[in-house]
Each structure stands twice: as C-alpha cells, then as structure tokens.
Design a protein around this motif. Structure first.
Motif, PDB file in Angstrom:
ATOM      1  N   UNK A  88       0.823  -1.202   0.000  1.00  0.00           N
ATOM      2  CA  UNK A  88       0.000   0.000   0.000  1.00  0.00           C
ATOM      3  C   UNK A  88       0.861   1.257   0.000  1.00  0.00           C
ATOM      4  N   UNK A  89       1.931   1.225   0.751  1.00  0.00           N
ATOM      5  CA  UNK A  89       2.839   2.382   0.783  1.00  0.00           C
ATOM      6  C   UNK A  89       3.469   2.619  -0.582  1.00  0.00           C
ATOM      7  N   UNK A  90       3.821   1.526  -1.260  1.00  0.00           N
ATOM      8  CA  UNK A  90       4.397   1.663  -2.593  1.00  0.00           C
ATOM      9  C   UNK A  90       3.390   2.314  -3.549  1.00  0.00           C
ATOM     10  N   UNK A  91       2.131   1.878  -3.443  1.00  0.00           N
ATOM     11  CA  UNK A  91       1.117   2.470  -4.309  1.00  0.00           C
ATOM     12  C   UNK A  91       0.937   3.952  -3.980  1.00  0.00           C
ATOM     13  N   UNK A  92       0.883   4.287  -2.702  1.00  0.00           N
ATOM     14  CA  UNK A  92       0.731   5.685  -2.307  1.00  0.00           C
ATOM     15  C   UNK A  92       1.885   6.534  -2.820  1.00  0.00           C
ATOM     16  N   UNK A  93       3.077   5.961  -2.830  1.00  0.00           N
ATOM     17  CA  UNK A  93       4.237   6.687  -3.347  1.00  0.00           C
ATOM     18  C   UNK A  93       4.096   6.954  -4.839  1.00  0.00           C
ATOM     19  N   UNK A  94       3.537   5.986  -5.563  1.00  0.00           N
ATOM     20  CA  UNK A  94       3.310   6.200  -6.993  1.00  0.00           C
ATOM     21  C   UNK A  94       2.423   7.420  -7.212  1.00  0.00           C
ATOM     22  N   UNK A  95       1.380   7.526  -6.391  1.00  0.00           N
ATOM     23  CA  UNK A  95       0.474   8.654  -6.539  1.00  0.00           C
ATOM     24  C   UNK A  95       1.141   9.958  -6.118  1.00  0.00           C
ATOM     25  N   UNK A  96       1.801   9.956  -4.982  1.00  0.00           N
ATOM     26  CA  UNK A  96       2.388  11.185  -4.451  1.00  0.00           C
ATOM     27  C   UNK A  96       3.452  11.758  -5.371  1.00  0.00           C
ATOM     28  N   UNK A  97       4.205  10.871  -6.033  1.00  0.00           N
ATOM     29  CA  UNK A  97       5.334  11.341  -6.828  1.00  0.00           C
ATOM     30  C   UNK A  97       5.143  11.124  -8.320  1.00  0.00           C
ATOM     31  N   UNK A  98       3.963  10.611  -8.724  1.00  0.00           N
ATOM     32  CA  UNK A  98       3.727  10.393 -10.151  1.00  0.00           C
ATOM     33  C   UNK A  98       4.734   9.450 -10.755  1.00  0.00           C
ATOM     34  N   UNK A  99       5.106   8.400 -10.010  1.00  0.00           N
ATOM     35  CA  UNK A  99       6.142   7.478 -10.445  1.00  0.00           C
ATOM     36  C   UNK A  99       5.800   6.895 -11.808  1.00  0.00           C
ATOM     37  N   UNK A 100       6.743   6.970 -12.728  1.00  0.00           N
ATOM     38  CA  UNK A 100       6.541   6.424 -14.067  1.00  0.00           C
ATOM     39  C   UNK A 100       7.239   5.077 -14.207  1.00  0.00           C
ATOM     40  N   UNK A 101       7.034   4.217 -13.217  1.00  0.00           N
ATOM     41  CA  UNK A 101       7.653   2.897 -13.272  1.00  0.00           C
ATOM     42  C   UNK A 101       6.962   2.034 -14.313  1.00  0.00           C
TER      43      UNK A 101
END
Length: 532
Positions: free
Chosen positions: A509-522
């Motif tokens: 869940x934290x990883x997903x939240x980080x994707x949203x917070x930082x717009x991760x383009x992984x």
C-alpha cells in the motif's frame, strides 16, 4: 462558490464534461470556478445515449437515480444491413454486459446537463454564464486567464485549467494545439422529433445505406432522436420535417412517421484528437480533446470518462497531496481510449456505407456476428464501453491471480449481495461516494487494518469484509477478485483497480501511495490499455 486563486481549478465549459469535472473535483476536495460562454444552457439534444460505464460513474457521483427516473431504458441495439428494413441483420442485447447496469439510457442532452448542473449547484458551485475565455498565460506556478463578459474584461489567476469547452475549444487554441485527423468532414442531420411507430421503444436501431448511416434512438415522452449522414447541405440550408421523413422512408423503411420536431439541425463532424491531453497546467477533456462520428453514441460518454479520470488526480495535486507528475497518467490512460473511439466510430460509419461487392462481405460478417455469441457480446461491450481498462498504466500495480480474475487497471467488478454491518443492501457505487480510494480486504485483524490505514496516508478508506465490517454472505469478493483470505483490492475514485494482490501488506500500500504522491513512471507489466 465563485473561486479564484493559486489553489483553484478553472473549468472552462459547462456541458456534461465540464460539469462532471467540476462535481468530481469538489467531491475530492478541490476548489473550482466554472465559466461558460453560452448565456443559457443548450436546447440541442446532440447527445442522448448514456452508456453503462457512464451510469456507474454517475451512480458513484449520486446523479444516476434522478436520471434513471427520466430516461428511457434500452436493452438492445439492432443493425439493419439487408434488403428487408423490418428484419435486423444482427441484434445485440445488453443482458450479458459485465456491469450491474445492463441497459443503455436515452435522455435528451439538455436534461442530462440540467441534472448535472443541479448536482454541481448542490455542492456550492455557481456556473458563471456569458463569460468568454480570451486567452491563457501560464508559468511554473499557475495560469493567468483573461475573460470578457457583460461586466467587462477580467484577468484572474488559477492553479490549473480544465478545458471542456467543446469541439471549437478556445482553451485548445490558447495552448497552441489542434485536433489532428480527418478534416474532410461528414455531414449529419440531427433530429429530435415526435414520431409514431409500431417498433418497440426499448431498442436503438442503426441502418446501413450506401448514401449514409441512419440511426433511431427512442427517448422519453414519445420523443425520438434521428440521425442521418447526408451530403453537404447548401450554405444556409435548414432541415425540415419533410426532409427528415424522406430520409426515414429511404433508409429506415418508413417505420416512423414524424409528426413534430423539437429540434432539427445539420452538423459537420470531423474525426481526430489532440496529440497530448496535458499542456503544462492546462488539461483538455471531451470534444476539446477528441471528435468523431456520432455512430455508437460515445462522444459525451467518453468525455465524461475523461473528466472522472482527471478529476481525482487533479484534486490530489491541487490540494498538495500529490506531485503534478501524477497528471501525466491522465494522458497515458485516456489518450489511448480517445484514439480507439475515433478509430472505432470512423470504421463503423465507413463499414455501414459500403456498396457493391464490399456490401455483401459486410452483411456476411454481420450475419456471423449475430450467430457467434462471444463475438456478439464483445461487440456490444465495446459499444457500451464496459471493456475499458488501464492495464499497463504507470500508476497501477499488483497482479491478477488467474485469467478469470481482474487485473490491475481493470474496472472493479460489482459485488452482488453486499450489505452493511446492520444488514442494509449496498453496492460499490454507494461505497465509492466516499472521497478517495476504497480498500476492500478480507483481513479482520484490527492491528493489520490500522497498518493499512497508516500506509494509505490519507488517500482513502479501509473497508474490511466480515465480522464488524461489510457483510458478504455470498463470498463474492474473494470469488470475483481472487484475493483469498489475506489479499486486498484498492479501488481508485474512478472505479478502477489501482492495486490488487493475494498477499496484502502495508508495504504494498505504501508503494502504491508513493506512486500517486510522486507520479512514479515505473514500468508495470500487464499489456495494453483497452479502449472502447
């Protein structure tokens, strides 16, 4: 609420797309100003079809119930391509659609707009009419918009701008982009009429003809929406009831007798879309971003989906909970959808107007579609837009547990039999009325659930199924999602799965939240994003 300032989103356009964007932005916590060039709401019923996926969005917004009360329910689409105008070449029923709304709703666009406007007003947003956008200037911190109105000239500053101002978008021009596509144009006669017929009012009918496609859409209160592709009309030509009846006789076997008209108009339709939906702090949606044939009735629906997809992301950004890079996922997810709709509707219109040997091949293909249930169901699912997904998006993660279970980026399946803790029937639509993401899990350990809540970092609500939480007597969650006893499904505010896994953990869940917070383009495995 008339708002301006560095934390405010300016929505340009108060049609169905702009109103949806405004409503969803406010619901997710953003401040909004809505301006509209027209002094009065439209009286033109250009868009009458509300597809099932759109109904899911409207239900989560709380708008579907009043629309249902006014609309006509459509349960089939018939295509007529043979010599007999009374015998459909193929009939596509809606009974097997993968949605709880197994019907199409037909309602004149002015009523759809009015219901959305009432909803927006209930949220405290006032639509400012008679306000024309003249230009935009943006920098790294905001956008300055120049307007003219009866009150004079005004310049105001905004954090972001949503351009939902239609096919002749001023916002699109202001950011220096344009629609790219086919510009020869197709001409249509649109008619909102009173018509008598013995045909059942629960079916949309499309008629193939070498001179142009025809369509008949039943509406409430004895009204019928007709559309016919026509030759370019003479300059200043105005359609008449007599001309409309002539087209009905030629292409629809005279099965409708037109007695009166609410609205008649000629329109020229182009096919194409802008190369990018995001231009810095300005984002385009609906007809401002893509235009196409009215075949299939997908224009307004696709635009509403744009607005729903964009609004929750923009709300996170403008309230400081996510980096602006998150907004790149709006283009990534929705541009492919728009491209597919343009391609599909163009192909549909072209196929319906072929002649000579190609006409025989077309009719054979339609005959086969009508006798192959999987192909028939796939076709109606595409038209009804229930097969849209965002697999492969940079902001979804996880893995489907099997082929029959949903993938990250799929629309969250409905859960029949779901009840609240006190036994009251409920649905995902009602649960999604809460702002933010919705986390469903079979985990019942309170300590773990608290860790989940902390990991979500304010992005949504944790809703356990079982003792003390939602009641799922048919075990539909684990059956339909395949998450088992320890998994979870995180549903985005637009109803799509951001994360699904059999092995739930705070870390995921934290990883997903980080994707949203930082717009991760992984890079995320999972294939292409479907489009209608």
């Amino acid at each position: 609420m008339t708002a301006s300032g560095q934390d405010t989103v300016l929505v340009v356009g108060a049609g169905p797309v702009g109103l949806t964007a405004a409503a969803e932005l406010v619901r997710q916590g953003a401040r909004v100003r809505v301006v509209e060039q027209r002094a009065e709401p439209t009286t033109q019923s250009r868009a009458v079809v509300v597809h099932p996926r759109t109904q899911e969005h409207l239900a989560a917004m709380g708008v579907l119930a009043p629309l249902e009360r006014e609309a006509s329910a459509i349960t089939a689409l018939e295509i007529y391509a043979g010599r007999d105008p009374k015998q459909p070449t193929v009939r596509l029923g809606t009974e097997h659609l993968a949605t709880r709304y197994r019907r199409i709703l037909d309602l004149a666009q002015p009523r759809t707009e009015a219901l959305l406007a009432e909803h927006v007003a209930s949220l405290g947003v006032r639509v400012e009419r008679g306000v024309t956008l003249e230009g935009l200037e943006q920098d790294s911190t905001g956008v300055t918009a120049t307007f003219t109105s009866a009150a004079g000239r005004d310049r105001s500053r905004y954090a972001w701008v949503v351009g939902a101002d239609g096919g002749h978008s001023t916002t699109r021009t202001a950011v220096g982009t344009r629609i790219e596509g086919v510009f020869e144009g197709q001409h249509f006669l649109f008619a909102d009429v009173v018509a008598e017929s013995e045909r059942s009012p629960d079916t949309v009918r499309m008629f193939a003809h070498p001179d142009g496609i025809g369509g008949v859409f039943p509406m409430p209160e004895g009204r019928t929406r007709l559309l016919f592709e026509v030759e370019p009309p003479a300059a200043g030509a105005v359609p008449t009831i007599a001309r409309t009846q002539e087209l009905v006789d030629q292409r629809a076997g005279g099965a409708w007798h037109v007695t009166d008209a609410h609205w008649l108009a000629y329109f020229e339709i182009h096919h194409g879309q802008v190369p990018r939906y995001r231009h810095g702090r300005v984002l385009l949606a609906g007809d401002a971003a893509h235009i196409h044939s009215p075949a299939g009735g997908q224009g307004m629906n696709t635009g509403i989906h744009d607005a729903v997809n964009l609004a929750w992301k923009l709300a996170l950004v403008t309230t400081g909970r996510a980096d602006p890079a998150l907004l790149d996922s709006y283009h990534t997810e929705r541009h492919r959808v728009g491209a597919s709709v343009v391609k599909q509707t163009t192909r549909m219109t072209d196929v319906m107007t072929v002649n000579g040997p190609e006409r025989g091949l077309r009719n054979l293909a339609l005959f086969l579609v009508g006798h192959l249930p999987p192909v028939r169901e796939e076709l109606i699912a595409g038209i009804a837009e229930v097969d849209i997904h965002y697999r492969g998006s940079p902001i979804v993660t996880g893995r489907a547990t099997s082929r029959r279970h949903p993938h990250p980026g799929d629309h969250a399946p409905d859960l029949p039999g779901l009840r609240t803790a006190d036994g009251t029937p409920t649905s995902l639509d009602e649960l999604l009325r809460r702002p933010g993401h919705l986390l469903l899990t079979s985990v019942r350990d309170n300590a773990v659930l608290d860790e989940y809540r902390a990991a979500l970092a304010g992005f949504g609500t944790v809703v356990p199924l079982g003792s003390g939480g939602l009641q799922d007597p048919d075990d539909s969650f684990t059956d339909r999602y395949g998450t088992g006893d320890h998994g979870l499904a995180l549903i985005r505010p637009d109803g799509y799965l951001g994360l699904i896994t059999r092995e739930g953990s705070p870390e995921k869940l934290s990883e997903y939240a980080q994707r949203l917070m930082h717009g991760t383009q992984a890079s995320v495995p999972g294939g292409k994003s479907r489009t209608s």
